[in-house]
Design a protein around this motif. Sequence first.
Motif, PDB file in Angstrom:
ATOM      1  N   ARG A 123       0.850  -1.197   0.000  1.00 16.55           N
ATOM      2  CA  ARG A 123       0.000   0.000   0.000  1.00 16.55           C
ATOM      3  C   ARG A 123       0.885   1.246   0.000  1.00 16.55           C
ATOM      4  NH1 ARG A 123      -3.815  -1.968   4.915  1.00 16.55           N
ATOM      5  NH2 ARG A 123      -4.545   0.205   4.870  1.00 16.55           N
ATOM      6  N   GLY A 124       1.639   1.379  -1.104  1.00 19.92           N
ATOM      7  CA  GLY A 124       2.627   2.439  -1.211  1.00 19.92           C
ATOM      8  C   GLY A 124       2.064   3.843  -1.177  1.00 19.92           C
ATOM      9  N   GLU A 125       0.903   4.067  -1.810  1.00 21.81           N
ATOM     10  CA  GLU A 125       0.306   5.400  -1.836  1.00 21.81           C
ATOM     11  C   GLU A 125      -0.085   5.853  -0.429  1.00 21.81           C
ATOM     12  OE1 GLU A 125       0.073   7.638  -4.254  1.00 21.81           O
ATOM     13  OE2 GLU A 125       1.317   6.219  -5.384  1.00 21.81           O
ATOM     14  N   GLU A 126      -0.649   4.930   0.345  1.00 18.39           N
ATOM     15  CA  GLU A 126      -1.016   5.270   1.729  1.00 18.39           C
ATOM     16  C   GLU A 126       0.226   5.562   2.563  1.00 18.39           C
ATOM     17  OE1 GLU A 126      -4.147   2.773   3.560  1.00 18.39           O
ATOM     18  OE2 GLU A 126      -4.193   1.758   1.619  1.00 18.39           O
ATOM     19  N   ALA A 127       1.300   4.788   2.314  1.00 22.03           N
ATOM     20  CA  ALA A 127       2.557   5.021   3.032  1.00 22.03           C
ATOM     21  C   ALA A 127       3.111   6.397   2.708  1.00 22.03           C
ATOM     22  CB  ALA A 127       3.573   3.941   2.656  1.00 22.03           C
ATOM     23  N   ARG A 128       3.029   6.788   1.435  1.00 24.44           N
ATOM     24  CA  ARG A 128       3.510   8.112   1.044  1.00 24.44           C
ATOM     25  C   ARG A 128       2.687   9.217   1.699  1.00 24.44           C
ATOM     26  NH1 ARG A 128       6.463  11.174  -2.133  1.00 24.44           N
ATOM     27  NH2 ARG A 128       7.675   9.444  -2.939  1.00 24.44           N
ATOM     28  N   GLU A 146      10.271   7.350  -5.806  1.00 20.71           N
ATOM     29  CA  GLU A 146       9.289   6.315  -5.508  1.00 20.71           C
ATOM     30  C   GLU A 146       9.693   5.526  -4.275  1.00 20.71           C
ATOM     31  OE1 GLU A 146       7.384   2.279  -7.567  1.00 20.71           O
ATOM     32  OE2 GLU A 146       8.798   3.546  -8.675  1.00 20.71           O
ATOM     33  N   LEU A 147       8.726   5.246  -3.426  1.00 18.49           N
ATOM     34  CA  LEU A 147       8.994   4.444  -2.237  1.00 18.49           C
ATOM     35  C   LEU A 147       9.171   2.991  -2.644  1.00 18.49           C
ATOM     36  CD1 LEU A 147       6.393   5.914   0.279  1.00 18.49           C
ATOM     37  CD2 LEU A 147       8.824   6.435   0.120  1.00 18.49           C
ATOM     38  N   LYS A 148      10.161   2.341  -2.047  1.00 11.85           N
ATOM     39  CA  LYS A 148      10.424   0.948  -2.370  1.00 11.85           C
ATOM     40  C   LYS A 148      10.068   0.059  -1.198  1.00 11.85           C
ATOM     41  CE  LYS A 148      14.189   1.884  -5.625  1.00 11.85           C
ATOM     42  NZ  LYS A 148      15.610   1.617  -5.954  1.00 11.85           N
ATOM     43  N   LYS A 149       9.556  -1.088  -1.508  1.00 15.70           N
ATOM     44  CA  LYS A 149       9.227  -2.069  -0.482  1.00 15.70           C
ATOM     45  C   LYS A 149      10.504  -2.515   0.212  1.00 15.70           C
ATOM     46  CE  LYS A 149       6.746  -6.458   0.131  1.00 15.70           C
ATOM     47  NZ  LYS A 149       5.978  -7.521  -0.541  1.00 15.70           N
ATOM     48  N   PRO A 150      10.531  -2.617   1.555  1.00 14.87           N
ATOM     49  CA  PRO A 150      11.725  -3.050   2.271  1.00 14.87           C
ATOM     50  C   PRO A 150      12.242  -4.382   1.752  1.00 14.87           C
ATOM     51  CG  PRO A 150      10.078  -2.269   3.816  1.00 14.87           C
ATOM     52  CD  PRO A 150       9.417  -2.326   2.468  1.00 14.87           C
ATOM     53  N   LEU A 151      13.571  -4.515   1.807  1.00 15.55           N
ATOM     54  CA  LEU A 151      14.191  -5.749   1.330  1.00 15.55           C
ATOM     55  C   LEU A 151      13.700  -6.955   2.098  1.00 15.55           C
ATOM     56  CD1 LEU A 151      17.876  -4.559   0.870  1.00 15.55           C
ATOM     57  CD2 LEU A 151      16.185  -4.962  -0.917  1.00 15.55           C
ATOM     58  N   SER A 152      13.475  -8.047   1.404  1.00 12.76           N
ATOM     59  CA  SER A 152      13.042  -9.285   2.042  1.00 12.76           C
ATOM     60  C   SER A 152      14.209  -9.931   2.748  1.00 12.76           C
ATOM     61  CB  SER A 152      12.479 -10.247   0.986  1.00 12.76           C
ATOM     62  OG  SER A 152      12.264 -11.523   1.539  1.00 12.76           O
ATOM     63  N   THR A 153      13.953 -10.692   3.750  1.00 14.78           N
ATOM     64  CA  THR A 153      15.003 -11.435   4.448  1.00 14.78           C
ATOM     65  C   THR A 153      15.106 -12.860   3.920  1.00 14.78           C
ATOM     66  OG1 THR A 153      13.408 -12.050   6.155  1.00 14.78           O
ATOM     67  CG2 THR A 153      14.771 -10.119   6.574  1.00 14.78           C
ATOM     68  N   GLY A 154      14.646 -13.069   2.704  1.00  7.94           N
ATOM     69  CA  GLY A 154      14.813 -14.382   2.105  1.00  7.94           C
ATOM     70  C   GLY A 154      13.506 -15.111   1.908  1.00  7.94           C
ATOM     71  N   GLY A 155      12.426 -14.599   2.477  1.00  6.86           N
ATOM     72  CA  GLY A 155      11.129 -15.228   2.289  1.00  6.86           C
ATOM     73  C   GLY A 155      10.949 -16.524   3.049  1.00  6.86           C
ATOM     74  N   GLU A 156      11.904 -16.873   3.901  1.00  2.00           N
ATOM     75  CA  GLU A 156      11.802 -18.123   4.634  1.00  2.00           C
ATOM     76  C   GLU A 156      10.840 -17.959   5.806  1.00  2.00           C
ATOM     77  OE1 GLU A 156      15.653 -19.282   5.900  1.00  2.00           O
ATOM     78  OE2 GLU A 156      16.579 -19.039   3.938  1.00  2.00           O
ATOM     79  N   LYS A 157      10.022 -18.969   5.994  1.00  5.81           N
ATOM     80  CA  LYS A 157       9.124 -18.962   7.140  1.00  5.81           C
ATOM     81  C   LYS A 157       9.909 -19.348   8.385  1.00  5.81           C
ATOM     82  CE  LYS A 157       4.817 -19.935   4.678  1.00  5.81           C
ATOM     83  NZ  LYS A 157       3.635 -20.842   4.574  1.00  5.81           N
ATOM     84  N   VAL A 158       9.664 -18.627   9.460  1.00  4.65           N
ATOM     85  CA  VAL A 158      10.368 -18.908  10.713  1.00  4.65           C
ATOM     86  C   VAL A 158       9.348 -19.272  11.780  1.00  4.65           C
ATOM     87  CG1 VAL A 158      12.356 -17.450  10.220  1.00  4.65           C
ATOM     88  CG2 VAL A 158      10.351 -16.454  11.305  1.00  4.65           C
ATOM     89  N   SER A 159       9.798 -20.027  12.752  1.00  5.52           N
ATOM     90  CA  SER A 159       8.948 -20.429  13.867  1.00  5.52           C
ATOM     91  C   SER A 159       9.703 -20.217  15.167  1.00  5.52           C
ATOM     92  CB  SER A 159       8.539 -21.902  13.734  1.00  5.52           C
ATOM     93  OG  SER A 159       9.667 -22.736  13.919  1.00  5.52           O
ATOM     94  N   MET A 160       9.029 -20.435  16.270  1.00  6.88           N
ATOM     95  CA  MET A 160       9.661 -20.272  17.566  1.00  6.88           C
ATOM     96  C   MET A 160      10.869 -21.185  17.732  1.00  6.88           C
ATOM     97  SD  MET A 160       7.877 -20.409  21.349  1.00  6.88           S
ATOM     98  CE  MET A 160       6.555 -19.335  20.808  1.00  6.88           C
ATOM     99  N   LEU A 161      10.834 -22.336  17.084  1.00  9.56           N
ATOM    100  CA  LEU A 161      11.952 -23.273  17.181  1.00  9.56           C
ATOM    101  C   LEU A 161      13.239 -22.687  16.617  1.00  9.56           C
ATOM    102  CD1 LEU A 161      10.235 -26.656  16.194  1.00  9.56           C
ATOM    103  CD2 LEU A 161      10.893 -25.884  18.482  1.00  9.56           C
ATOM    104  N   ASP A 162      13.117 -21.773  15.634  1.00 16.05           N
ATOM    105  CA  ASP A 162      14.312 -21.161  15.042  1.00 16.05           C
ATOM    106  C   ASP A 162      15.074 -20.306  16.042  1.00 16.05           C
ATOM    107  OD1 ASP A 162      14.255 -22.021  12.210  1.00 16.05           O
ATOM    108  OD2 ASP A 162      12.320 -21.004  12.217  1.00 16.05           O
ATOM    109  N   LEU A 163      14.415 -19.895  17.105  1.00 19.75           N
ATOM    110  CA  LEU A 163      15.086 -19.100  18.137  1.00 19.75           C
ATOM    111  C   LEU A 163      15.994 -19.951  19.015  1.00 19.75           C
ATOM    112  CD1 LEU A 163      12.091 -16.864  19.310  1.00 19.75           C
ATOM    113  CD2 LEU A 163      13.946 -16.220  17.770  1.00 19.75           C
ATOM    114  N   PHE A 164      15.942 -21.274  18.827  1.00 23.38           N
ATOM    115  CA  PHE A 164      16.743 -22.170  19.674  1.00 23.38           C
ATOM    116  C   PHE A 164      17.649 -23.102  18.861  1.00 23.38           C
ATOM    117  CE2 PHE A 164      12.861 -21.037  21.918  1.00 23.38           C
ATOM    118  CZ  PHE A 164      13.333 -20.651  23.165  1.00 23.38           C
TER     119      PHE A 164
END
Length: 357
Positions: A123-128, A146-164
């Motif tokens: 929703r770039g117009e609203e962000a502007r 033009e506003l750019k969408k923030p860079l992705s961190t790889g698109g990988e799904k993370v879960s609570m288990l990834d914190l350990f």
Amino acid sequence: MIGRKKVFFISILSATGCNVLSGLAPGFYFFAFFRVAIAFFNAGIILSSYTLCMEITGISQRTFAGLAVQLFFAVGYVVLAVLAYLIRDWRTLSVITGLTGFLFLFLWRVVPESPRWLLIQGRGEEAREVLDRLARGNGTQLPAAELKKPLSTGGEKVSMLDLFRGRSIRQRTVVLVISWFTNCVVYYGLAMSAGSLGGNRYISFSLSGLVDIPALVVTLLFLDRVGRKWIHGGFLFVGGFGCIACTVVQLLGASGSLKVIAALIGKFAVAGSFATAHLYTAELFPTQVRSLGTGVASIGARVGGILSPLVLLLASTSAILPMLLMGALALLTGLLSLTLPETLNKPLPETLTDLES
């Protein structure tokens, strides 16, 4: 995913309504239900307001903005003591304090949505529009680029288990959960025991909230000079010694005023530690799991809040046990927090891979 602004207003209006209903509750079970609901929605208020504040504030002002949010918590603490002194009936107090929350309805058009969240949602117009409004408020103009969408961190799904999974992320997660747990146990333990420390209960309670203000000022002055690790750990040490001092004063049979002073020193220090924990946690977790990690650390705080009244009940076994336990917990956690890395003036990790490499 409805955005930070809607979560904030839904949470605050729901908590407000439950606060009013708790004052009108016909019996204990209804009262208990509404108080639990207030705690539930308050978690939404705290997390959404802090996140929104960080996402609409420039990097150079994030430390100040994050601590300013908590400053008003301290002000509300003191105002509550004054209202409780003036309104001795708890039902009337609950209704009146609850009704004040509906004033936030008038701020709906003032509070902006997070432009970063809007960009992520496409929703770039609203962000502007939001950024244009913020720029005008600062007396400047948003560039036409033009506003750019923030860079992705790889698109990988993370879960609570990834914190350990990895060694570094696991160590940070465990220490931060313990730190938030301890801060909450000691902070609310000292707050709830203010009326039983001696002297006028209303004055003791208001002073317990008032010390948060200089604690936040001291934190603001030194956080970008000394660093997050030493401010966080150092405040926990001072808070622990304050609780231990309360125990010593009680054993010596000294005046109640000395016990209040020792408790206020402990409360001052833990308030500073708790304020630092929010910023430090956000900087320690990589972008990929920052929201998840902060949420898990917050669970530790919620558990600490649940257990803090039970810790105070240990006074029926031994009068010195609550303060002794809170003091020992703060000292051990302060020592443990020094194993965390310093984040001052260092680039934030983006992914779990960055952290473990």
